[in-house]
Design a protein around this motif. Structure first.
Motif, PDB file in Angstrom:
ATOM      1  N   UNK A 159       0.838  -1.209   0.000  1.00 35.27           N
ATOM      2  CA  UNK A 159       0.000   0.000   0.000  1.00 35.27           C
ATOM      3  C   UNK A 159       0.869   1.255   0.000  1.00 35.27           C
ATOM      4  N   UNK A 160       1.852   1.279   0.890  1.00 36.39           N
ATOM      5  CA  UNK A 160       2.715   2.472   0.980  1.00 36.39           C
ATOM      6  C   UNK A 160       3.556   2.624  -0.284  1.00 36.39           C
ATOM      7  N   UNK A 161       4.027   1.500  -0.811  1.00 35.06           N
ATOM      8  CA  UNK A 161       4.827   1.555  -2.044  1.00 35.06           C
ATOM      9  C   UNK A 161       4.007   2.195  -3.165  1.00 35.06           C
ATOM     10  N   UNK A 162       2.742   1.776  -3.272  1.00 35.26           N
ATOM     11  CA  UNK A 162       1.872   2.308  -4.318  1.00 35.26           C
ATOM     12  C   UNK A 162       1.641   3.809  -4.128  1.00 35.26           C
ATOM     13  N   UNK A 163       1.213   4.191  -2.923  1.00 32.88           N
ATOM     14  CA  UNK A 163       0.864   5.595  -2.705  1.00 32.88           C
ATOM     15  C   UNK A 163       2.087   6.518  -2.729  1.00 32.88           C
ATOM     16  N   UNK A 164       3.213   6.040  -2.208  1.00 31.66           N
ATOM     17  CA  UNK A 164       4.386   6.919  -2.168  1.00 31.66           C
ATOM     18  C   UNK A 164       4.901   7.180  -3.577  1.00 31.66           C
ATOM     19  N   UNK A 165       4.714   6.240  -4.489  1.00 29.95           N
ATOM     20  CA  UNK A 165       5.162   6.486  -5.852  1.00 29.95           C
ATOM     21  C   UNK A 165       4.135   7.243  -6.663  1.00 29.95           C
ATOM     22  N   UNK A 166       2.867   7.131  -6.272  1.00 31.19           N
ATOM     23  CA  UNK A 166       1.830   7.832  -7.013  1.00 31.19           C
ATOM     24  C   UNK A 166       1.756   9.309  -6.581  1.00 31.19           C
ATOM     25  N   UNK A 167       1.810   9.564  -5.267  1.00 34.96           N
ATOM     26  CA  UNK A 167       1.565  10.932  -4.796  1.00 34.96           C
ATOM     27  C   UNK A 167       2.810  11.678  -4.331  1.00 34.96           C
ATOM     28  N   UNK A 168       3.874  10.990  -4.051  1.00 33.47           N
ATOM     29  CA  UNK A 168       5.134  11.630  -3.647  1.00 33.47           C
ATOM     30  C   UNK A 168       4.945  12.655  -2.533  1.00 33.47           C
ATOM     31  N   UNK A 169       4.136  12.317  -1.544  1.00 31.57           N
ATOM     32  CA  UNK A 169       3.970  13.197  -0.379  1.00 31.57           C
ATOM     33  C   UNK A 169       5.220  13.138   0.497  1.00 31.57           C
ATOM     34  N   UNK A 171       7.761  12.205   3.366  1.00 31.16           N
ATOM     35  CA  UNK A 171       7.940  10.925   4.075  1.00 31.16           C
ATOM     36  C   UNK A 171       7.216  10.867   5.418  1.00 31.16           C
ATOM     37  N   UNK A 172       7.087  12.023   6.102  1.00 31.26           N
ATOM     38  CA  UNK A 172       6.410  12.046   7.408  1.00 31.26           C
ATOM     39  C   UNK A 172       4.983  11.497   7.290  1.00 31.26           C
ATOM     40  N   UNK A 173       4.320  11.809   6.171  1.00 31.39           N
ATOM     41  CA  UNK A 173       2.942  11.359   5.958  1.00 31.39           C
ATOM     42  C   UNK A 173       2.877   9.838   6.018  1.00 31.39           C
ATOM     43  N   UNK A 174       3.820   9.178   5.335  1.00 29.96           N
ATOM     44  CA  UNK A 174       3.785   7.714   5.271  1.00 29.96           C
ATOM     45  C   UNK A 174       4.201   7.094   6.606  1.00 29.96           C
ATOM     46  N   UNK A 175       5.127   7.757   7.304  1.00 34.47           N
ATOM     47  CA  UNK A 175       5.559   7.247   8.612  1.00 34.47           C
ATOM     48  C   UNK A 175       4.387   7.308   9.598  1.00 34.47           C
ATOM     49  N   UNK A 176       3.661   8.438   9.600  1.00 33.22           N
ATOM     50  CA  UNK A 176       2.512   8.580  10.502  1.00 33.22           C
ATOM     51  C   UNK A 176       1.431   7.565  10.158  1.00 33.22           C
ATOM     52  N   UNK A 177       1.176   7.420   8.854  1.00 34.14           N
ATOM     53  CA  UNK A 177       0.173   6.454   8.396  1.00 34.14           C
ATOM     54  C   UNK A 177       0.534   5.040   8.870  1.00 34.14           C
TER      55      UNK A 177
END
Lengths: 187, 180
Positions: A159-169, A171-177
């Motif tokens: 899930x994170x791999x998909x969203x991090x490559x699609x939206x490039x937000x 890194x803090x966003x993905x760590x919190x998620x």
């Protein structure tokens, strides 16, 4: 007096621990044998806390030991001690790096270094993947393939791999998620 | 003054969200320093890591010092480093003062296991980007593979990998160096 000693001991660790936070552990072990500041059992706890909180592990360890030894000023002084050698050494190197980075000899050295550093970081990443996605110990116990892969972690990974490559937000966003997902789904 | 404050805040953010040591910091550095502010290139970050790994001290701190120095000289180096360590000081002091067996709380364990998965993804993304920028030919691929294999599967110190790869870079370019 204790402050001067703390500064001095951590200055030494900062100066001799080459290669990052975990390299400080043998020095701290030595310090716990030598002084009555903290026991080696406390050191084990400090390592566990330092690894499960944000921030560089070496700095977390210095703060913890300093605080246990001499309170809040102790923490700050131990950290000042451990970073002082870095500041001195790196400022000197940075000065020459900027002066000589275009020289052929230096350029050639970094030509070899850059892919090697990517390899080093790759190895660190491989280690994190191994720990977070696979249950190697459990697999050797049960020999069941379904125990080898941690399905929850693998799903979150995808899930994170998909969203991090699609939206490039950030890194803090993905760590919190991931922290919230970890708590909700009891990782 | 404004830029010093900015340096402090940015490194606070990086220090406060680095889970798991210097290499886990790379995605944050890429975002904050390379992408958002153009304070350094990906290649320069790799150079700082190489230097940070093979010099005394903690890699995260060495990298912060380097970037701070590049922006604002010695004061910049000190301010960036202060920012990097500030969250640790606050968080660890609070934990040491108020919690016993912090690492054994179920919520901490679950959160941290989740975070580790995110860190794995973020490092993977960072490596792919770094790879595109710095591994340009078969020599680079060879160095990458050897460095990766040696670090992942043996106990040989990363410092040796760094020194050997620098020597390799010099040796294969020796003709060009001598020509100048």
């Amino acid at each position: 007096m204790i402050y001067i000693l703390l500064f001095f001991e951590f200055f030494k660790i900062g100066l001799f621990a080459v290669g990052g936070g975990l390299a400080t552990i043998p020095f701290l072990q030595d310090l716990s044998d030598k002084t009555d500041w903290f026991t080696s059992q406390e050191l084990v706890d400090m390592i566990a806390v330092s690894e499960s909180t944000p921030g560089p592990i070496g700095i977390n360890m210095a703060t913890y030991v300093g605080f246990k030894t001499a309170g809040i000023p102790g923490g700050a002084i131990a950290v000042a001690g451990i970073v002082a050698p870095s500041i001195i050494v790196i400022v000197l190197i940075a000065h020459y790096y900027m002066k000589f980075s275009e020289k052929p000899l230096v350029k050639s050295a970094f030509y070899g270094l850059r892919p090697a550093v990517v390899g080093l970081i790759g190895a660190a990443g491989f280690e994190v993947v191994k720990i977070s996605l696979f249950n190697i110990n459990k697999f050797f116990e049960t020999k069941a393939v379904t125990d080898l892969i941690n399905i929850k972690s693998l799903t979150l990974f995808a899930v994170i791999l998909y969203f991090s490559n699609k939206y490039k937000k950030h890194p803090i966003v993905y760590i919190a998620f991931a922290a919230i997902a970890g708590i909700l789904f009891k990782f | 003054m404004k830029e010093l404050w900015q340096l402090f805040i940015i490194f606070c953010r990086i220090g406060g969200f680095t889970f798991g040591g210097g290499y886990a910091m790379l995605p944050m550095i890429q975002k904050e320093i390379v992408e958002k502010r153009n304070w350094a290139t990906d290649e320069e970050i790799l150079d700082y890591y190489a230097i940070g790994q093979s010099t005394p001290g903690i890699i995260a701190v060495n990298t912060a010092t380097f970037i701070g120095y590049k922006r604002k000289g010695i004061i910049g180096a000190i301010v960036a480093t202060a920012g990097m360590v500030f969250p640790s000081l606050v968080i660890i002091t609070l934990i040491a003062a108020f919690f016993r067996n912090f690492q054994d709380y179920a919520i901490v364990k679950h959160a941290f296991s989740g975070i580790r998965v995110a860190v794995a993804v973020l490092i993977l993304n960072a490596i792919i980007k770094m790879w595109k920028n710095s591994v340009k030919d078969w020599k680079g691929i060879t160095v990458f593979c050897v460095a990766f294999a040696v670090t992942a599967f043996t106990n040989i110190s990363p410092v040796i990998v760094i020194v050997a790869s620098a020597a390799f870079g010099i040796i294969i370019n020796i003709k060009r160096i001598e020509a100048k």
